[in-house]
Motif scaffolding. Structure first.
Motif, PDB file in Angstrom:
ATOM      1  N   GLU A  43       0.860  -1.187   0.000  1.00  0.00           N
ATOM      2  CA  GLU A  43       0.000   0.000   0.000  1.00  0.00           C
ATOM      3  C   GLU A  43       0.898   1.239   0.000  1.00  0.00           C
ATOM      4  O   GLU A  43       1.777   1.377   0.850  1.00  0.00           O
ATOM      5  CB  GLU A  43      -0.930  -0.008   1.206  1.00  0.00           C
ATOM      6  CG  GLU A  43      -1.944  -1.147   1.152  1.00  0.00           C
ATOM      7  CD  GLU A  43      -3.009  -1.026   2.240  1.00  0.00           C
ATOM      8  OE1 GLU A  43      -2.752  -0.341   3.252  1.00  0.00           O
ATOM      9  OE2 GLU A  43      -4.082  -1.618   2.069  1.00  0.00           O
ATOM     10  N   LEU A  44       0.664   2.121  -0.974  1.00  0.00           N
ATOM     11  CA  LEU A  44       1.440   3.357  -1.076  1.00  0.00           C
ATOM     12  C   LEU A  44       0.519   4.553  -0.960  1.00  0.00           C
ATOM     13  O   LEU A  44      -0.513   4.625  -1.634  1.00  0.00           O
ATOM     14  CB  LEU A  44       2.173   3.420  -2.417  1.00  0.00           C
ATOM     15  CG  LEU A  44       3.352   2.469  -2.633  1.00  0.00           C
ATOM     16  CD1 LEU A  44       3.910   2.636  -4.044  1.00  0.00           C
ATOM     17  CD2 LEU A  44       4.446   2.712  -1.596  1.00  0.00           C
ATOM     18  N   ALA A  65      -5.639  -1.459  -6.957  1.00  0.00           N
ATOM     19  CA  ALA A  65      -6.339  -0.169  -6.995  1.00  0.00           C
ATOM     20  C   ALA A  65      -5.295   0.919  -7.166  1.00  0.00           C
ATOM     21  O   ALA A  65      -4.353   1.006  -6.381  1.00  0.00           O
ATOM     22  CB  ALA A  65      -7.137   0.054  -5.713  1.00  0.00           C
ATOM     23  N   GLY A  66      -5.438   1.732  -8.217  1.00  0.00           N
ATOM     24  CA  GLY A  66      -4.469   2.782  -8.487  1.00  0.00           C
ATOM     25  C   GLY A  66      -3.462   2.368  -9.542  1.00  0.00           C
ATOM     26  O   GLY A  66      -3.424   1.215  -9.986  1.00  0.00           O
ATOM     27  N   GLY A  67      -2.651   3.325  -9.966  1.00  0.00           N
ATOM     28  CA  GLY A  67      -1.604   3.088 -10.941  1.00  0.00           C
ATOM     29  C   GLY A  67      -0.248   3.371 -10.337  1.00  0.00           C
ATOM     30  O   GLY A  67      -0.128   3.916  -9.234  1.00  0.00           O
ATOM     31  N   CYS A  68       0.824   2.997 -11.063  1.00  0.00           N
ATOM     32  CA  CYS A  68       2.162   3.178 -10.515  1.00  0.00           C
ATOM     33  C   CYS A  68       3.190   3.168 -11.631  1.00  0.00           C
ATOM     34  O   CYS A  68       2.903   2.798 -12.769  1.00  0.00           O
ATOM     35  CB  CYS A  68       2.488   2.102  -9.483  1.00  0.00           C
ATOM     36  SG  CYS A  68       2.601   0.428 -10.163  1.00  0.00           S
ATOM     37  N   VAL A 101      13.719  -3.263  -7.604  1.00  0.00           N
ATOM     38  CA  VAL A 101      12.614  -2.650  -8.336  1.00  0.00           C
ATOM     39  C   VAL A 101      12.032  -1.523  -7.486  1.00  0.00           C
ATOM     40  O   VAL A 101      11.766  -1.707  -6.297  1.00  0.00           O
ATOM     41  CB  VAL A 101      11.529  -3.687  -8.711  1.00  0.00           C
ATOM     42  CG1 VAL A 101      11.063  -4.480  -7.500  1.00  0.00           C
ATOM     43  CG2 VAL A 101      10.345  -3.032  -9.397  1.00  0.00           C
ATOM     44  N   ARG A 102      11.893  -0.362  -8.110  1.00  0.00           N
ATOM     45  CA  ARG A 102      11.306   0.795  -7.430  1.00  0.00           C
ATOM     46  C   ARG A 102       9.882   0.980  -7.932  1.00  0.00           C
ATOM     47  O   ARG A 102       9.660   1.077  -9.145  1.00  0.00           O
ATOM     48  CB  ARG A 102      12.131   2.049  -7.677  1.00  0.00           C
ATOM     49  CG  ARG A 102      11.609   3.297  -6.947  1.00  0.00           C
ATOM     50  CD  ARG A 102      12.568   4.465  -7.151  1.00  0.00           C
ATOM     51  NE  ARG A 102      12.154   5.640  -6.401  1.00  0.00           N
ATOM     52  CZ  ARG A 102      11.381   6.620  -6.895  1.00  0.00           C
ATOM     53  NH1 ARG A 102      10.934   6.538  -8.147  1.00  0.00           N
ATOM     54  NH2 ARG A 102      11.058   7.654  -6.143  1.00  0.00           N
ATOM     55  N   ILE A 103       8.936   1.037  -6.997  1.00  0.00           N
ATOM     56  CA  ILE A 103       7.520   1.209  -7.313  1.00  0.00           C
ATOM     57  C   ILE A 103       7.083   2.542  -6.727  1.00  0.00           C
ATOM     58  O   ILE A 103       7.210   2.764  -5.515  1.00  0.00           O
ATOM     59  CB  ILE A 103       6.676   0.067  -6.731  1.00  0.00           C
ATOM     60  CG1 ILE A 103       7.199  -1.289  -7.216  1.00  0.00           C
ATOM     61  CG2 ILE A 103       5.203   0.231  -7.099  1.00  0.00           C
ATOM     62  CD1 ILE A 103       6.646  -2.465  -6.448  1.00  0.00           C
ATOM     63  N   SER A 104       6.605   3.449  -7.584  1.00  0.00           N
ATOM     64  CA  SER A 104       6.149   4.761  -7.109  1.00  0.00           C
ATOM     65  C   SER A 104       4.759   5.028  -7.641  1.00  0.00           C
ATOM     66  O   SER A 104       4.387   4.561  -8.719  1.00  0.00           O
ATOM     67  CB  SER A 104       7.121   5.862  -7.549  1.00  0.00           C
ATOM     68  OG  SER A 104       7.299   5.860  -8.954  1.00  0.00           O
ATOM     69  N   GLY A 109      -2.036   3.887  -4.024  1.00  0.00           N
ATOM     70  CA  GLY A 109      -2.776   2.699  -4.431  1.00  0.00           C
ATOM     71  C   GLY A 109      -2.362   1.461  -3.663  1.00  0.00           C
ATOM     72  O   GLY A 109      -1.570   1.514  -2.710  1.00  0.00           O
ATOM     73  N   ARG A 110      -2.902   0.353  -4.116  1.00  0.00           N
ATOM     74  CA  ARG A 110      -2.682  -0.958  -3.502  1.00  0.00           C
ATOM     75  C   ARG A 110      -2.221  -1.909  -4.609  1.00  0.00           C
ATOM     76  O   ARG A 110      -2.881  -2.024  -5.652  1.00  0.00           O
ATOM     77  CB  ARG A 110      -3.977  -1.456  -2.848  1.00  0.00           C
ATOM     78  CG  ARG A 110      -3.843  -2.726  -2.043  1.00  0.00           C
ATOM     79  CD  ARG A 110      -5.115  -2.983  -1.226  1.00  0.00           C
ATOM     80  NE  ARG A 110      -6.281  -3.261  -2.060  1.00  0.00           N
ATOM     81  CZ  ARG A 110      -7.247  -2.397  -2.343  1.00  0.00           C
ATOM     82  NH1 ARG A 110      -7.190  -1.169  -1.868  1.00  0.00           N
ATOM     83  NH2 ARG A 110      -8.267  -2.751  -3.113  1.00  0.00           N
ATOM     84  N   PHE A 111      -1.112  -2.585  -4.372  1.00  0.00           N
ATOM     85  CA  PHE A 111      -0.469  -3.344  -5.433  1.00  0.00           C
ATOM     86  C   PHE A 111      -0.099  -4.739  -4.937  1.00  0.00           C
ATOM     87  O   PHE A 111       0.521  -4.884  -3.882  1.00  0.00           O
ATOM     88  CB  PHE A 111       0.783  -2.602  -5.932  1.00  0.00           C
ATOM     89  CG  PHE A 111       0.493  -1.174  -6.289  1.00  0.00           C
ATOM     90  CD1 PHE A 111      -0.078  -0.858  -7.512  1.00  0.00           C
ATOM     91  CD2 PHE A 111       0.731  -0.146  -5.377  1.00  0.00           C
ATOM     92  CE1 PHE A 111      -0.381   0.456  -7.836  1.00  0.00           C
ATOM     93  CE2 PHE A 111       0.429   1.170  -5.685  1.00  0.00           C
ATOM     94  CZ  PHE A 111      -0.132   1.470  -6.923  1.00  0.00           C
TER      95      PHE A 111
END
Length: 298
Positions: A43-44, A65-68, A101-104, A109-111
């Motif tokens: 969760e970000l 839910a959401g994009g990244c 791996v960098r996730i921003s 969102g929720r990934f």
């Protein structure tokens, strides 16, 4: 729920019970007590990022839910994502073992980060939403919708298998009960499996619920009947699993993550012979008219 095996209690993981750092859920082969399959739910908050070292496991970055934005091995992939799981498939990213791996996410969102320990190191790749096969499976009250993200016929990986299932309220999916815990060439593959659940809210915003059944064979007993809610996880090391029961009024979503030791990356299942006859009844029934969720099949 009755228990016939000392491990049964740990197979149902309530939401938050396996939280770790930024992960709402963190299931690894070590915590699961098996060899290959893993899942993290990240969760970000808006504008935040997270860096993950993949170690000895290949991963997907799959928006719930959401994009990244996903950055790995000098490659940048922008994932559009989706508003939530009850609709069309999302786009996703594949990232190999032995990388950072960098996730921003500008909007937050929720990934889901499904993973599998593996040997081959494949390249970073983008999986477009339009390329995800959507399948309507079953009929009548066994109707459900399957998004086949990362299966042998849909996306290349070393060991990882990933799909998601959407079941309208009142229907049963993962049915008839089946298993995949023996290596029988051409008939059954040996795979550990994780079920991650989300349940739609009711019309007044109340939390939904569903049920998941897992039971063992004569020589490998298990007995799990879990009431599941959004964020819960069920681990399936072996045995028959199903049905996944969506109670009336609440649509059910689950993400399936599978991996195993077989030399061939295959998903071959065996129906419980006591219940496999159910499949023959679908020929005379229509697909539930509430399906498909989202825009349709392809």
């Amino acid at each position: 729920m009755t228990h016939t095996d000392e491990t049964d209690d740990r197979l149902y993981v309530p939401g938050g019970a396996a939280a770790s750092g930024p992960y709402r859920t963190a299931i690894t082969p070590t915590t699961a007590g098996w060899g290959y399959s893993g899942l993290r739910i990240l969760e970000l908050a808006p504008g935040r990022s997270h860096t993950l070292a993949t170690g000895d496991a290949e991963h997907l970055v799959l928006p719930l839910a959401g994009g990244c934005t996903v950055e790995a091995d000098g490659t940048r992939l922008d994932l559009t994502g989706r508003a939530g799981v009850f609709g069309d498939p999302t786009d996703f990213a594949y990232v190999p073992r032995d990388t950072d791996v960098r996730i921003s996410s500008p909007g937050g969102g929720r990934f889901a980060l499904p993973s599998a320990r593996c040997e081959r190191r494949l390249p970073v790749r983008y999986g477009p939403a339009a390329g995800v096969p959507v399948e309507l499976r079953g009929a009548g009250t066994c109707s459900r919708q399957v998004h086949n993200y990362c299966l042998p016929q849909t996306f290349d990986a070393d060991r990882l298998l990933v799909c998601e299932v959407l079941t309208p309220g009142g229907n049963w999916s993962s049915y008839p009960p089946h298993k995949h815990d023996e290596a029988r060439p051409g008939e059954e593959s040996e795979l550990e499996e994780i079920y991650y659940f989300e349940v739609a809210e009711g019309p007044h915003g109340g939390p939904g619920m569903a049920y998941q059944r897992v039971y063992g064979t004569a020589d490998r007993p298990l007995d799990v009947l879990a009431e599941v809610r959004s964020g819960d996880t069920v681990l399936i090391p072996h045995g028959w699993h199903g049905p996944s029961m969506a109670v009336p009024g609440y649509d059910l979503y689950y993400l399936n993550v599978m991996a195993g030791p077989g030399a061939e990356r295959a998903w071959l299942i065996c129906d419980d012979p006591a219940h496999g006859w159910i499949r023959s009844t679908w020929d005379d029934q229509d697909t539930d008219p509430r399906l498909p969720f989202g825009g349709g099949t392809r």
